[in-house]
Design a protein around this motif. Structure first.
Motif, PDB file in Angstrom:
ATOM      1  N   GLU A 125       0.417  -9.225 -20.378  1.00 17.24           N
ATOM      2  CA  GLU A 125       0.504  -8.633 -21.828  1.00 17.24           C
ATOM      3  C   GLU A 125       0.044  -7.136 -21.842  1.00 17.24           C
ATOM      4  N   LYS A 126      -0.918  -6.629 -21.154  1.00 17.59           N
ATOM      5  CA  LYS A 126      -1.418  -5.245 -20.986  1.00 17.59           C
ATOM      6  C   LYS A 126      -0.395  -4.376 -20.210  1.00 17.59           C
ATOM      7  N   GLY A 127       0.814  -5.209 -19.713  1.00 16.16           N
ATOM      8  CA  GLY A 127       1.795  -4.170 -19.172  1.00 16.16           C
ATOM      9  C   GLY A 127       1.696  -4.034 -17.824  1.00 16.16           C
ATOM     10  N   VAL A 128       0.660  -4.774 -17.069  1.00 18.11           N
ATOM     11  CA  VAL A 128       0.706  -4.728 -15.635  1.00 18.11           C
ATOM     12  C   VAL A 128       1.845  -5.255 -14.850  1.00 18.11           C
ATOM     13  N   THR A 129       2.401  -4.649 -14.065  1.00 21.16           N
ATOM     14  CA  THR A 129       3.650  -4.988 -13.402  1.00 21.16           C
ATOM     15  C   THR A 129       3.356  -5.379 -11.767  1.00 21.16           C
ATOM     16  N   GLY A 130       2.149  -4.976 -11.477  1.00 16.02           N
ATOM     17  CA  GLY A 130       1.772  -5.070  -9.704  1.00 16.02           C
ATOM     18  C   GLY A 130       0.901  -6.356  -9.693  1.00 16.02           C
ATOM     19  N   LEU A 131       1.049  -7.143  -8.724  1.00 16.22           N
ATOM     20  CA  LEU A 131       0.240  -8.432  -8.278  1.00 16.22           C
ATOM     21  C   LEU A 131      -0.776  -7.683  -7.182  1.00 16.22           C
ATOM     22  N   ASP A 132      -2.112  -8.182  -7.787  1.00 13.26           N
ATOM     23  CA  ASP A 132      -3.279  -7.926  -6.840  1.00 13.26           C
ATOM     24  C   ASP A 132      -3.168  -8.320  -5.649  1.00 13.26           C
TER      25      ASP A 132
ATOM     26  N   ASN B 170       0.754  -1.241   0.000  1.00 14.91           N
ATOM     27  CA  ASN B 170      -0.062  -0.116  -0.048  1.00 14.91           C
ATOM     28  C   ASN B 170       0.928   1.395  -0.055  1.00 14.91           C
ATOM     29  N   LYS B 171       1.758   1.183   0.829  1.00 12.70           N
ATOM     30  CA  LYS B 171       2.990   2.583   0.987  1.00 12.70           C
ATOM     31  C   LYS B 171       3.531   2.725  -0.315  1.00 12.70           C
ATOM     32  N   VAL B 172       4.272   1.753  -1.034  1.00 12.50           N
ATOM     33  CA  VAL B 172       5.039   1.782  -2.051  1.00 12.50           C
ATOM     34  C   VAL B 172       4.809   1.136  -3.489  1.00 12.50           C
ATOM     35  N   GLY B 173       3.747   0.445  -3.547  1.00 11.33           N
ATOM     36  CA  GLY B 173       3.330  -0.104  -4.739  1.00 11.33           C
ATOM     37  C   GLY B 173       1.738   0.203  -5.328  1.00 11.33           C
ATOM     38  N   GLY B 174       1.123   1.342  -4.481  1.00 10.62           N
ATOM     39  CA  GLY B 174       0.134   1.593  -4.878  1.00 10.62           C
ATOM     40  C   GLY B 174      -1.102   0.841  -4.734  1.00 10.62           C
ATOM     41  N   GLY B 175      -0.859  -0.107  -3.665  1.00 13.95           N
ATOM     42  CA  GLY B 175      -1.916  -1.254  -3.451  1.00 13.95           C
ATOM     43  C   GLY B 175      -1.745  -2.485  -4.070  1.00 13.95           C
ATOM     44  N   LYS B 176      -0.474  -2.633  -4.770  1.00 13.33           N
ATOM     45  CA  LYS B 176      -0.004  -4.109  -5.461  1.00 13.33           C
ATOM     46  C   LYS B 176       1.243  -4.210  -4.895  1.00 13.33           C
ATOM     47  N   TYR B 177       1.555  -5.718  -5.412  1.00 16.40           N
ATOM     48  CA  TYR B 177       2.851  -6.240  -4.912  1.00 16.40           C
ATOM     49  C   TYR B 177       3.630  -5.838  -6.211  1.00 16.40           C
ATOM     50  N   ASN B 178       4.423  -4.742  -6.385  1.00 19.01           N
ATOM     51  CA  ASN B 178       5.039  -4.732  -7.595  1.00 19.01           C
ATOM     52  C   ASN B 178       6.811  -4.685  -7.150  1.00 19.01           C
ATOM     53  N   VAL B 179       7.659  -4.511  -7.936  1.00 17.62           N
ATOM     54  CA  VAL B 179       9.084  -4.418  -7.508  1.00 17.62           C
ATOM     55  C   VAL B 179       9.421  -3.751  -6.384  1.00 17.62           C
ATOM     56  N   SER B 180       8.707  -2.355  -6.403  1.00 15.90           N
ATOM     57  CA  SER B 180       9.109  -1.673  -5.290  1.00 15.90           C
ATOM     58  C   SER B 180       8.866  -2.382  -3.794  1.00 15.90           C
ATOM     59  N   ALA B 181       7.583  -2.780  -4.021  1.00 11.78           N
ATOM     60  CA  ALA B 181       6.953  -3.618  -2.697  1.00 11.78           C
ATOM     61  C   ALA B 181       8.064  -4.821  -2.350  1.00 11.78           C
ATOM     62  N   ALA B 182       8.211  -5.488  -3.474  1.00  9.32           N
ATOM     63  CA  ALA B 182       9.353  -6.633  -3.464  1.00  9.32           C
ATOM     64  C   ALA B 182      10.568  -6.255  -2.658  1.00  9.32           C
ATOM     65  N   ALA B 183      11.201  -4.989  -3.045  1.00  8.85           N
ATOM     66  CA  ALA B 183      12.434  -4.428  -2.705  1.00  8.85           C
ATOM     67  C   ALA B 183      12.178  -4.228  -1.208  1.00  8.85           C
ATOM     68  N   GLU B 184      11.150  -3.573  -0.734  1.00  8.95           N
ATOM     69  CA  GLU B 184      11.059  -3.167   0.852  1.00  8.95           C
ATOM     70  C   GLU B 184      10.893  -4.301   1.565  1.00  8.95           C
ATOM     71  N   MET B 185       9.784  -5.241   1.276  1.00 11.06           N
ATOM     72  CA  MET B 185       9.662  -6.437   2.000  1.00 11.06           C
ATOM     73  C   MET B 185      10.809  -7.360   2.249  1.00 11.06           C
ATOM     74  N   ARG B 186      11.521  -7.679   1.111  1.00 13.27           N
ATOM     75  CA  ARG B 186      12.746  -8.281   1.291  1.00 13.27           C
ATOM     76  C   ARG B 186      13.671  -7.766   2.296  1.00 13.27           C
ATOM     77  N   PHE B 187      13.761  -6.434   2.106  1.00 11.86           N
ATOM     78  CA  PHE B 187      14.779  -5.654   3.008  1.00 11.86           C
ATOM     79  C   PHE B 187      14.212  -5.749   4.564  1.00 11.86           C
ATOM     80  N   GLN B 188      12.907  -5.582   4.708  1.00 15.78           N
ATOM     81  CA  GLN B 188      12.330  -5.837   6.072  1.00 15.78           C
ATOM     82  C   GLN B 188      12.559  -7.147   6.684  1.00 15.78           C
ATOM     83  N   ARG B 189      12.277  -7.847   5.930  1.00 15.69           N
ATOM     84  CA  ARG B 189      12.229  -9.363   6.507  1.00 15.69           C
ATOM     85  C   ARG B 189      13.487  -9.772   6.851  1.00 15.69           C
ATOM     86  N   VAL B 190      14.757  -9.230   6.148  1.00 14.80           N
ATOM     87  CA  VAL B 190      16.303  -9.565   6.395  1.00 14.80           C
ATOM     88  C   VAL B 190      16.477  -8.411   7.688  1.00 14.80           C
ATOM     89  N   GLN B 191      16.049  -7.357   7.836  1.00 14.22           N
ATOM     90  CA  GLN B 191      16.164  -6.526   8.992  1.00 14.22           C
ATOM     91  C   GLN B 191      15.629  -7.322  10.254  1.00 14.22           C
TER      92      GLN B 191
END
Ligand code: HEM
Ligand SMILES: *[C@@H]1O[C@H](CO)[C@@H](O)[C@H](O)[C@H]1NC(C)=O
Ligand SMILES: *[C@@H]1O[C@H](CO)[C@@H](O)[C@H](O)[C@H]1NC(C)=O
Ligand SMILES: *[C@@H]1O[C@H](CO)[C@@H](O)[C@H](O)[C@H]1NC(C)=O
Ligand SMILES: *[C@@H]1O[C@H](CO)[C@@H](O)[C@H](O)[C@H]1NC(C)=O
Ligand SMILES: CC(=O)N[C@H]1CO[C@H](CO)[C@@H](O)[C@@H]1O
Length: 378
Positions: free
Chosen positions: A256-263, A198-219
């Protein structure tokens, strides 16, 4: 093809209570740690299938409906195995894999192609550390649910749930083994993923969300898990798994329509219920995983392969991360071979033959990467 190897030293040996003529193994148990006599007795008691050739790639790799009439989601029956991998869990719950959750490596390879258009031979890494080379079967979860009873104490279950083999720390939605349940869906962690999306992916799991989640889990693991291991191979798999949902769980028609964030509801379906969304179409091109997405997640924060050295907040780099290799992929391959040797120091006869076949199959995945084949049993 980007290679993700998932394995590490299997930290246990199957021990059998008492001296048994035929070990009380189930077909999906690991044979690691058994004596030669026990392996021989087991081989006589089961139909030995051994190592098999890698299945041919599927012919039709088009964008296609996979949640179809022949593959409806069905709830678990008593004994069905599900584990830490949402991708394989959903394949089993839709019948692309045996619904029992116990499968051959060949079945897994074909199923990930059919279900997601995933090009992936590293199944053999998982198979060698968690599966049974004689019967050629692997549980995608644990052991006890399938039969309703565990092997005699103090035996331990094998399968993908086994911590420290394939399964590791800082998973997106599963706890570290030391901190809780290492293979079941954890709603608290998923909520963290939702908040980040919600904070960085506009409500979708996109690479920005993946990057922050990955970091948070490691921390979080550095701060709370004194045994946190983020070395070889987990350092690699943790990143690739963070982008898998984007690469494989977004409907191919949307991609194929260019969607890059997962619902996030779709994501929850896969992660919690092993369920593909209604009408789910796989992506339209085969891939191992997108290097671009992986690079984005890895570059978003500073990471070093290493581990907490016995206490929280004591993270140190792993001095042996690369082993004797210079290429990352070869270091992962070498680690895998080492793990196999640690599990099977001196295999004989059918077991040796089966291990060699599966090691050969596995090497096919790294052949193009200038790694030299390691042949521990020749
Ligand atoms: C090809 C055979 C595969 C094997 C042997 C395998 C095995 C595993 C294992 C052992 C884990 C647990 C790692 C951990 O978090 O500790 C895992 C996690 C994961 N797998 Fe797979 N997997 C396979 C294919 C797939 C596919 C096809 C997908 C997606 C379509 C997928 C998506 C994921 C995701 C997203 C996670 C991370 C879950 C989380 O961190 O909460 N995997 N896999
Ligand atoms: C789920 O994750 C939360 C947050 O890390 C943790 O406190 C809890 O113990 C976990 N639950 C299980 C069953 O592992
Ligand atoms: C992820 O989505 C958010 C919201 O739409 C967007 O601002 C961000 O740029 C996206 N990330 C990438 C790398 O495209
Ligand atoms: C971990 O701690 C031990 C004991 O303090 C130390 O000898 C060792 O060098 C440490 N390991 C690393 C990789 O720093
Ligand atoms: C594999 O084992 C060899 C021999 O013991 C060792 O030199 C090497 O560092 C190990 N490689 C990895 C990646 O652990
Ligand atoms: C090391 C290990 O396997 N840890 C745990 C994984 O999760 C299951 C279920 O909670 C535990 O029983 C294991 O002890």
């Amino acid at each position: 093809m980007f290679l993700s190897l998932k394995f590490s030293v299997l930290a246990f040996a199957l021990q059998l209570a008492g001296v048994l003529a035929v070990p009380a193994l189930q077909p999906y148990d690991s044979l690691a740690g058994l004596t030669r006599d026990e392996v021989d007795a087991f081989a006589r008691s089961v139909k030995v299938v051994g190592g098999q050739p890698i299945p041919k790639p599927i012919k039709d790799t088009s964008l296609k409906l996979v949640n179809d009439k022949k593959h409806p989601w069905k709830p678990l029956r008593a004994g069905d195995q599900r584990g830490p991998c949402p991708g394989l869990n959903a394949l089993a719950s839709h019948g692309w894999l045996p619904r029992s959750g116990v499968a051959t490596p060949g079945e897994i390879i074909t199923a990930v192609q059919n279900g997601y258009n995933m090009e992936w031979f590293v199944t053999y890494a998982a198979f060698l550390v968690n599966g049974n080379p004689l019967t050629n079967l692997l549980s995608i979860g644990g052991i006890s649910w399938l039969t309703g009873h565990a092997p005699p104490a103090p035996a331990l279950a094998s399968g993908l749930n086994t911590h420290g083999t394939f399964e590791g720390d800082a998973s997106l939605t599963r706890s570290d083994a030391l901190l809780g349940d290492n293979h079941s869906f954890n709603a608290t962690l998923f909520q963290q993923l939702v908040d980040i999306s919600n904070k960085v992916g506009g409500g979708k799991y996109n690479v920005s969300a993946a990057a922050e989640m990955r970091f948070q889990r490691v921390q979080d693991s550095i701060a709370r898990n004194p045994n946190f291991n983020f070395a070889n191979p987990r350092f690699n798999t943790a990143f690739i798994e963070a982008v898998f949902p984007i690469v494989f769980f977004i409907d191919g028609r949307l991609q194929e329509k260019g969607v890059t964030g997962l619902d996030l509801e779709v994501m929850r379906g896969f992660f919690e219920d092993h369920r593909m969304p209604k009408d789910f179409h796989r992506r339209g091109t085969p891939t191992g995983a997108s290097d671009d997405e992986l690079d984005f997640v890895m570059a978003a924060h500073d990471y070093t392969p290493g581990f907490n050295n016995g206490s929280v907040n004591s993270f140190v780099p792993d001095p042996n991360f690369m082993g004797t290799q210079t290429e990352l992929v070869c270091a992962l391959y070498e680690k895998f071979v080492n793990s196999t040797v640690a599990l099977y120091p001196n295999p004989h006869d059918q077991l040796r033959k089966a291990l060699n076949k599966n090691l050969d199959n596995f090497f096919v995945a790294v052949k193009d990467e200038t790694c030299v084949q390691i042949k521990p049993y020749n």
